[in-house]
Design a protein around this motif. Structure first.
Motif, PDB file in Angstrom:
ATOM      1  N   SER A   1       0.493  -1.366   0.040  1.00 31.14           N
ATOM      2  CA  SER A   1       0.384  -0.012  -0.429  1.00 31.14           C
ATOM      3  C   SER A   1       0.537   1.217   0.282  1.00 31.14           C
ATOM      4  O   SER A   1       0.557   2.006  -0.678  1.00 31.14           O
ATOM      5  CB  SER A   1      -1.144  -0.042   1.161  1.00 31.14           C
ATOM      6  OG  SER A   1      -0.333   0.125   2.454  1.00 31.14           O
ATOM      7  N   GLY A   2       2.639   1.004   0.238  1.00 29.52           N
ATOM      8  CA  GLY A   2       2.269   2.266   0.829  1.00 29.52           C
ATOM      9  C   GLY A   2       3.805   1.868  -0.748  1.00 29.52           C
ATOM     10  O   GLY A   2       4.601   3.572  -0.531  1.00 29.52           O
ATOM     11  N   GLY A   3       3.836   1.963  -1.444  1.00 24.04           N
ATOM     12  CA  GLY A   3       5.097   1.376  -2.415  1.00 24.04           C
ATOM     13  C   GLY A   3       5.797   0.235  -2.372  1.00 24.04           C
ATOM     14  O   GLY A   3       5.442  -0.079  -1.178  1.00 24.04           O
ATOM     15  N   TYR A   4       6.921   0.674  -3.315  1.00 27.92           N
ATOM     16  CA  TYR A   4       7.669  -1.133  -3.494  1.00 27.92           C
ATOM     17  C   TYR A   4       9.325   0.318  -2.266  1.00 27.92           C
ATOM     18  O   TYR A   4       9.168   1.586  -2.761  1.00 27.92           O
ATOM     19  CB  TYR A   4       8.859  -0.848  -4.815  1.00 27.92           C
ATOM     20  CG  TYR A   4       7.480  -1.852  -5.378  1.00 27.92           C
ATOM     21  CD1 TYR A   4       7.347  -3.179  -5.059  1.00 27.92           C
ATOM     22  CD2 TYR A   4       6.869  -1.055  -6.904  1.00 27.92           C
ATOM     23  CE1 TYR A   4       6.139  -3.730  -6.062  1.00 27.92           C
ATOM     24  CE2 TYR A   4       5.712  -1.959  -7.095  1.00 27.92           C
ATOM     25  CZ  TYR A   4       5.988  -3.030  -7.373  1.00 27.92           C
ATOM     26  OH  TYR A   4       4.775  -4.322  -8.124  1.00 27.92           O
ATOM     27  N   PRO A   5       9.782  -0.385  -1.939  1.00 32.14           N
ATOM     28  CA  PRO A   5      11.369  -0.278  -1.438  1.00 32.14           C
ATOM     29  C   PRO A   5      11.665   0.115  -2.952  1.00 32.14           C
ATOM     30  O   PRO A   5      11.523  -0.612  -3.454  1.00 32.14           O
ATOM     31  CB  PRO A   5      11.404  -1.770  -0.656  1.00 32.14           C
ATOM     32  CG  PRO A   5      10.600  -2.669   0.165  1.00 32.14           C
ATOM     33  CD  PRO A   5       9.743  -2.294  -1.202  1.00 32.14           C
TER      34      PRO A   5
ATOM     35  N   GLU B   1      10.235   7.925  -9.452  1.00 29.93           N
ATOM     36  CA  GLU B   1       8.732   8.010  -8.712  1.00 29.93           C
ATOM     37  C   GLU B   1       7.692   8.025  -9.659  1.00 29.93           C
ATOM     38  O   GLU B   1       6.471   7.631  -9.025  1.00 29.93           O
ATOM     39  CB  GLU B   1       8.697   8.386  -7.621  1.00 29.93           C
ATOM     40  CG  GLU B   1       9.657   8.456  -6.099  1.00 29.93           C
ATOM     41  CD  GLU B   1      10.434   9.096  -5.359  1.00 29.93           C
ATOM     42  OE1 GLU B   1       9.890  10.918  -5.433  1.00 29.93           O
ATOM     43  OE2 GLU B   1      11.385   9.170  -4.693  1.00 29.93           O
TER      44      GLU B   1
ATOM     45  N   ASP C   1       7.848   3.649  -1.958  1.00 29.00           N
ATOM     46  CA  ASP C   1       7.907   4.235  -0.611  1.00 29.00           C
ATOM     47  C   ASP C   1       9.082   5.184  -0.352  1.00 29.00           C
ATOM     48  O   ASP C   1      10.188   3.877  -0.204  1.00 29.00           O
ATOM     49  CB  ASP C   1       7.504   2.692   0.010  1.00 29.00           C
ATOM     50  CG  ASP C   1       7.756   2.851   1.616  1.00 29.00           C
ATOM     51  OD1 ASP C   1       7.788   4.416   1.880  1.00 29.00           O
ATOM     52  OD2 ASP C   1       7.327   2.459   2.213  1.00 29.00           O
TER      53      ASP C   1
ATOM     54  N   ARG D   1      11.855   3.787   2.434  1.00 34.56           N
ATOM     55  CA  ARG D   1      12.257   2.923   2.520  1.00 34.56           C
ATOM     56  C   ARG D   1      13.368   2.685   1.445  1.00 34.56           C
ATOM     57  O   ARG D   1      13.239   2.118   0.022  1.00 34.56           O
ATOM     58  CB  ARG D   1      11.441   1.778   2.361  1.00 34.56           C
ATOM     59  CG  ARG D   1      10.267   1.470   3.647  1.00 34.56           C
ATOM     60  CD  ARG D   1       9.677  -0.319   3.928  1.00 34.56           C
ATOM     61  NE  ARG D   1       8.661  -0.500   2.693  1.00 34.56           N
ATOM     62  CZ  ARG D   1       7.891  -1.060   2.078  1.00 34.56           C
ATOM     63  NH1 ARG D   1       7.865  -2.455   2.663  1.00 34.56           N
ATOM     64  NH2 ARG D   1       7.256  -1.559   1.382  1.00 34.56           N
TER      65      ARG D   1
END
Length: 287
Positions: free
Chosen positions: A40-44, A138, A144, A147
């Motif tokens: 939910s917060g995006g990929y590292p 991005e 994320d 991270r």
């Protein structure tokens, strides 16, 4: 007779060329996106220097370890390799991008007495990463921002330390493999002291908003680099020992040092990458 395909492509990868706005220098950007849906917060994300040489090894390490996440703890991640147009594994342009401005009498001798390529562009390269590359990454991938890791080896390891000391907000995980601290020891010593002072100012403060962000640093070297005339292992382990004391004083810095048995300055690269994946992405998986 077997049919032979003439080319091979890593799955889920692409590349594009970019020009930096700060210095009008050209870069080739290699990108890998996992097959798995993003959290939910995006990929590292792992940003990797010397992308022409190391991108494929890093992608395979992330793919192999993250496919059995329950066993390895490694979560899927975007990999961004920063390289240069052309086929050279290590482009001479890296000398400019990874080094600080240096007085002539402080430059270590070049190989066989030959002059080095152009030097001293580290600030412009940091600007490229911060102002050009990261916003583009991005836009293309769900990332994320909490991270993010950067990995460099040799002069790339030197760059990682310079970025940590001077711009610690750029990433949360810094991985410096066999860093060339000897390149300009006086400059690095001053930068280290500024960083220590900055991190120490917030140590032990109850108000979390006043403390520096949490940072992690992995410094590595190969055992056989003990014989390197630059004192590579001694410099790397010594820096790790000094910075580890910050954690003992309550700072938000986690430091690890790893020395790979039986490995030299170049043979250490696959081991470094494998260890870096776990350092950056197990921590990411655990938050």
């Amino acid at each position: 007779m077997k049919n032979i395909n003439q080319s091979f492509t890593l799955p889920n990868t692409e590349y594009w060329d970019m020009r930096s706005t700060a210095a009008n220098r050209d870069y080739r950007i290699f990108a890998f996106k996992p097959e798995e849906a993003p959290p939910s917060g995006g990929y590292p994300v792992i940003y990797l220097l010397d992308g022409n040489a190391l991108f494929a090894t890093m992608v395979d390490a992330v793919r192999a370890q993250s496919r059995v996440q329950k066993k390895t703890g490694v979560c899927p991640a975007v990999v961004i390799g920063i390289g240069y147009p052309g086929d050279a594994l290590f482009d001479p342009a890296r000398y400019y991008d990874y080094t600080m401005p240096t007085q002539p009498d402080q430059i270590i001798p070049g190989p066989e007495g030959k002059p080095w390529p152009e030097l001293g562009g580290v600030s412009e390269f940091i600007d490229f990463i911060e102002q050009d590359l990261k916003p583009e990454v991005e836009r293309q991938f769900p990332i994320d921002g909490g991270r993010q890791a950067v990995l460099g080896h040799s002069l790339g390891g030197l760059f990682v330390l310079q970025a940590l000391f001077d711009q610690p907000h750029l990433f949360q995980n810094y991985i410096a493999g066999s860093p060339s601290i000897h390149w300009n020891k006086s400059y690095m010593a001053e930068a280290e002291q500024r960083f220590v002072s900055r991190m120490g100012q917030g140590a032990g403060q109850a108000d979390s908003s006043s403390r520096p962000q949490k940072l992690s640093l992995l410094i590595t070297a190969g055992e056989l680099e003990q014989s390197h005339p630059s004192r590579m292992v001694e410099n790397a382990s010594g820096l790790a020992d000094r910075l580890a004391k910050l954690a003992e004083q309550g700072s938000e810095l986690r430091v690890e040092y790893c020395e790979f048995a039986g490995e030299s300055h170049i043979s250490v690269l696959p081991a470094l990458i494998s260890r870096a994946v776990r350092f950056a992405l197990v921590q990411a998986a655990n938050g």
